[in-house]
Design a protein around this motif. Structure first.
Motif, PDB file in Angstrom:
ATOM      1  N   ALA A  22       0.839  -1.209   0.000  1.00 48.21           N
ATOM      2  CA  ALA A  22       0.000   0.000   0.000  1.00 48.21           C
ATOM      3  C   ALA A  22       0.870   1.254   0.000  1.00 48.21           C
ATOM      4  CB  ALA A  22      -0.950  -0.014   1.193  1.00 48.21           C
ATOM      5  N   GLU A  23       1.935   1.231   0.792  1.00 55.43           N
ATOM      6  CA  GLU A  23       2.841   2.382   0.824  1.00 55.43           C
ATOM      7  C   GLU A  23       3.559   2.555  -0.514  1.00 55.43           C
ATOM      8  OE1 GLU A  23       2.810   0.000   3.251  1.00 55.43           O
ATOM      9  OE2 GLU A  23       1.844   1.166   4.830  1.00 55.43           O
ATOM     10  N   ARG A  24       3.910   1.435  -1.141  1.00 55.34           N
ATOM     11  CA  ARG A  24       4.559   1.521  -2.459  1.00 55.34           C
ATOM     12  C   ARG A  24       3.596   2.107  -3.490  1.00 55.34           C
ATOM     13  NH1 ARG A  24       6.812  -4.219  -1.599  1.00 55.34           N
ATOM     14  NH2 ARG A  24       5.270  -4.802  -3.170  1.00 55.34           N
ATOM     15  N   ALA A  25       2.321   1.757  -3.397  1.00 57.31           N
ATOM     16  CA  ALA A  25       1.321   2.327  -4.314  1.00 57.31           C
ATOM     17  C   ALA A  25       1.219   3.836  -4.107  1.00 57.31           C
ATOM     18  CB  ALA A  25      -0.032   1.647  -4.111  1.00 57.31           C
ATOM     19  N   ASP A  26       1.250   4.274  -2.848  1.00 57.13           N
ATOM     20  CA  ASP A  26       1.218   5.713  -2.566  1.00 57.13           C
ATOM     21  C   ASP A  26       2.441   6.416  -3.152  1.00 57.13           C
ATOM     22  OD1 ASP A  26      -1.168   5.377  -1.162  1.00 57.13           O
ATOM     23  OD2 ASP A  26      -0.187   5.378   0.811  1.00 57.13           O
ATOM     24  N   ALA A  27       3.595   5.786  -3.015  1.00 57.18           N
ATOM     25  CA  ALA A  27       4.823   6.383  -3.557  1.00 57.18           C
ATOM     26  C   ALA A  27       4.761   6.469  -5.077  1.00 57.18           C
ATOM     27  CB  ALA A  27       6.035   5.566  -3.112  1.00 57.18           C
ATOM     28  N   GLY A  29       2.008   6.767  -6.846  1.00 61.15           N
ATOM     29  CA  GLY A  29       1.074   7.860  -7.128  1.00 61.15           C
ATOM     30  C   GLY A  29       1.754   9.214  -7.015  1.00 61.15           C
ATOM     31  N   ALA A  30       2.585   9.392  -5.996  1.00 60.71           N
ATOM     32  CA  ALA A  30       3.308  10.654  -5.824  1.00 60.71           C
ATOM     33  C   ALA A  30       4.307  10.873  -6.961  1.00 60.71           C
ATOM     34  CB  ALA A  30       4.019  10.668  -4.470  1.00 60.71           C
ATOM     35  N   ARG A  38      -1.239  10.883 -13.274  1.00 55.05           N
ATOM     36  CA  ARG A  38      -2.079  10.615 -12.103  1.00 55.05           C
ATOM     37  C   ARG A  38      -2.406   9.131 -12.016  1.00 55.05           C
ATOM     38  NH1 ARG A  38      -7.838  10.904 -10.349  1.00 55.05           N
ATOM     39  NH2 ARG A  38      -8.605  10.776 -12.475  1.00 55.05           N
ATOM     40  N   ASN A  41      -6.528   4.824 -10.016  1.00 55.58           N
ATOM     41  CA  ASN A  41      -6.853   3.801  -9.032  1.00 55.58           C
ATOM     42  C   ASN A  41      -5.892   2.641  -9.189  1.00 55.58           C
ATOM     43  OD1 ASN A  41      -8.218   2.568  -6.912  1.00 55.58           O
ATOM     44  ND2 ASN A  41     -10.219   3.103  -7.755  1.00 55.58           N
TER      45      ASN A  41
END
Length: 99
Positions: A22-27, A29-30, A38, A41
């Motif tokens: 989940a954290e890798r997905a956030d990174a 996205g950033a 962007r 999803n």
């Protein structure tokens, strides 16, 4: 903005660190935002792919750069499809009909 569907498979490194997904997905996205793209999803899936990402990018070059950045981290391998929305496909059909 063009849409890309990215089919992702974990590498050995990625599956070992599955708790961080989940954290890798956030990174990711950033990182996309930093390129002017962007992450619309992301879905974690069961089947031949481990994740499916929906990305918007201004052009193919930006999408490719983002996926290269993602790949260099070493957690996933990707297969990316350019997706066309209804308005886009209607334009494609009109061009095909006039040819």
């Amino acid at each position: 903005m063009p849409v890309y569907i990215t089919l992702l498979s974990w590498t050995e490194q990625g599956i070992r660190a599955y708790k961080d997904t989940a954290e890798r997905a956030d990174a990711f996205g950033a990182a996309l935002q930093g390129l002017g793209a962007r992450l619309v999803n992301i879905y974690w899936t069961v089947g031949p792919y481990d994740l499916v990402g929906i990305i918007e990018a201004p052009d193919d070059e930006t999408a490719a750069a983002a996926l290269l950045q993602l790949g260099k981290v070493g957690n996933v391998r990707s297969t990316t499809l350019r997706a066309f929305g209804r308005d886009e496909v209607e334009g494609i059909l009109a061009k095909a009909a006039s040819a």
